[in-house]
Design an enzyme around this catalytic site. Structure first.
Site, PDB file in Angstrom:
ATOM      1  CG  ASN A   1      -0.366  -0.345   2.289  1.00 28.61           C
ATOM      2  OD1 ASN A   1       0.044  -1.448   2.545  1.00 28.61           O
ATOM      3  ND2 ASN A   1      -0.196   0.706   3.371  1.00 28.61           N
TER       4      ASN A   1
ATOM      5  CB  ALA B   1     -16.685  -2.072  -0.010  1.00 32.30           C
ATOM      6  CG  HIS B   2     -12.806   1.994   2.172  1.00 35.95           C
ATOM      7  ND1 HIS B   2     -11.728   3.093   2.338  1.00 35.95           N
ATOM      8  CD2 HIS B   2     -12.307   1.207   3.063  1.00 35.95           C
ATOM      9  CE1 HIS B   2     -10.883   2.800   3.033  1.00 35.95           C
ATOM     10  NE2 HIS B   2     -11.288   1.409   3.696  1.00 35.95           N
TER      11      HIS B   2
ATOM     12  CB  CYS C   1      -4.372   2.502   7.873  1.00 37.83           C
ATOM     13  SG  CYS C   1      -5.456   2.343   6.388  1.00 37.83           S
TER      14      CYS C   1
HETATM   15  N1  PLP Z   1      -4.809  -3.706   3.936  1.00 34.91           N
HETATM   16  C1  PLP Z   1      -4.187  -2.968   3.308  1.00 34.91           C
HETATM   17  C2  PLP Z   1      -3.182  -3.527   2.269  1.00 34.91           C
HETATM   18  C3  PLP Z   1      -4.693  -1.590   3.112  1.00 34.91           C
HETATM   19  O1  PLP Z   1      -4.139  -0.742   2.362  1.00 34.91           O
HETATM   20  C4  PLP Z   1      -5.764  -1.042   4.168  1.00 34.91           C
HETATM   21  C5  PLP Z   1      -6.273   0.087   4.093  1.00 34.91           C
HETATM   22  O2  PLP Z   1      -5.516   0.946   3.747  1.00 34.91           O
HETATM   23  C6  PLP Z   1      -6.312  -2.303   4.703  1.00 34.91           C
HETATM   24  C7  PLP Z   1      -5.895  -3.698   4.822  1.00 34.91           C
HETATM   25  C8  PLP Z   1      -7.378  -2.073   5.708  1.00 34.91           C
HETATM   26  O3  PLP Z   1      -8.697  -1.842   5.170  1.00 34.91           O
HETATM   27  P1  PLP Z   1      -9.804  -1.134   5.959  1.00 34.91           P
HETATM   28  O4  PLP Z   1      -9.604   0.206   5.583  1.00 34.91           O
HETATM   29  O5  PLP Z   1     -11.199  -1.764   4.917  1.00 34.91           O
HETATM   30  O6  PLP Z   1      -9.924  -1.695   7.246  1.00 34.91           O
END
Ligand code: PLP
Length: 388
Positions: free
Chosen positions: A152, A203-204, A330
């Site tokens: 990410n 989903a988002h 995140c």
């Molecule tokens: N895993 C990865 C690689 C992500 O990029 C993200 C969110 O940025 C997540 C998990 C977490 O997803 P969620 O925001 O739906 O909890």
């Protein structure tokens, strides 16, 4: 002010199809578990969405038990890791992962370590999985291999297919999981192609609503009882995730998955072209593009600035209506923000990581967006204060 949204790996705007379906679902308040027709209508909507999400990862005719809706990608990751670890704890105790996972994986694994599980993190220097290290570590005591498909923060694509195939050869009983949140609708995603038993989706990140995710679970994992629930209660989602379903979110997820799949053949090349254009436009600037040595996803670009804090640049660009991210959204509002595991695993120093911004594209972006970014990034590099 014209806004340029280049933070699509943090989240994406809702697509029209998802919005329309969600509005429809808001008028149907039935509980999918109710036996009357209101309940039946709601349960039918959930079933259609499940089918659409399964189809989006190439699973046709999948059963209800093969896709568990969760509250987000994070929960799906938790279910995969904790669900498998506790189901298999008596037989083995080692989990193999990478050194650059999202905190949804890394922090769950740290908790499992406290409970006595042994976690091995395979290096991903330059965005490439160290296959030799993986080969050395993979053994009969490994209960789970969990590796993200697309990073990410750097957009690096990890060769999980190769790892999962090797894992199964060494230990046919091992469960393979991929956090495919950043790969979804950017890469071809299929459990059989990848050799993945479990796949995390959210989903988002695909123009669906926030607060809804899913875990794909293969028929073999179910048959061998290799996963346990982590939420207990009324037995919804085939007993794997109790709690009344988020019907509106699920329906929005299904619609986003359907529309994403319809346009996939157009959207992926569009993002790839824009990605290439961004590299071409940004290369002459005083910055470094952190391009993975191996394959790169079509939507993420990591840029290290010359001693300018990413947050300083982020706020500068934001004042012109240009939205980028300082690493992973995140983590960027949490206590862990100072050191990005993914960037240091990639090979960046702490200082470089501190000066790194991420731009992430969606099919809605245009060359004009990249032009605007280039102009303001160039100005910012000239004007902003540098750290010593
Ligand atoms: N895993 C990865 C690689 C992500 O990029 C993200 C969110 O940025 C997540 C998990 C977490 O997803 P969620 O925001 O739906 O909890």
């Amino acid at each position: 002010m014209r806004e340029v949204y280049l933070d699509n790996s943090a989240t994406t705007p809702l697509c029209d199809e998802a919005r329309a379906k969600m509005l429809e679902a808001m008028d149907n308040f039935g509980n999918p578990s109710s036996l009357h027709s209101k309940g039946f209508e709601a349960s039918k909507m959930v079933a259609e969405a499940r089918e659409a999400v399964l189809a989006s990862i190439g699973v046709r005719g999948g059963k209800r038990e093969n896709l568990v809706f969760t509250s987000c990608g994070t929960e799906a990751d938790n279910l995969a890791l904790r669900g498998v670890a506790y189901a298999k704890a008596r037989r083995a105790n080692k989990i193999i992962t990478t050194d650059s996972e999202h905190s949804a994986i890394e922090n769950t694994l740290r908790e499992l370590e406290k409970d006595g599980f042994r976690v091995v993190r395979i290096p991903t220097h330059g965005g490439v999985l160290d296959m030799n290290a993986f080969e050395r570590e993979m053994d009969a005591n490994t209960l789970l291999v969990s590796m993200m498909y697309v990073n990410n923060e750097t957009g690096a694509v990890y060769d999980i297919k190769k790892c999962f195939a090797l894992a199964k050869r060494v230990n046919p009983d091992v469960v393979t999981h991929t956090d495919a949140v950043q790969a979804y609708m950017k890469m071809k995603l299929s459990p059989t192609d990848l050799g993945a038993d479990l796949i995390t989706l959210s989903a988002h990140k695909i123009h669906g609503p926030k607060g809804i995710g899913a875990l794909y679970i293969s028929p073999s994992v179910i048959k061998k009882k290799q996963i346990k629930p982590i939420v207990y209660g009324g037995g919804q989602e085939n007993g794997m995730r109790s709690g009344t379903e988020n019907v509106i979110g699920i329906v929005g997820f299904g619609a986003a998955a359907k529309s994403g799949m319809r346009d996939l053949g157009i959207n992926v090349p569009k993002m790839r072209e824009l990605h290439n254009y961004a590299i071409e436009m940004l290369s002459p600037l005083e910055l470094r593009i952190n391009q993975p040595s191996g394959e790169c996803a079509p939507h993420i670009l990591s840029l290290t600035l010359p001693n300018i804090r990413s947050e300083t640049m982020l706020h500068y660009l934001s004042s012109f209506g240009i939205y980028v991210s300082s690493g992973s959204a995140c983590a960027s509002n949490s206590a862990q923000k100072s050191i990005s595991r993914a960037l240091s695993a990639f090979g960046l120093t702490d200082r470089e990581a501190e000066c790194t911004v991420r731009i992430s594209l969606s099919p809605e972006n245009t060359k004009e967006d990249i032009d605007a970014l280039t102009v303001h990034l160039k100005d910012g590099i000239e004007k902003l204060v540098r750290i010593k």
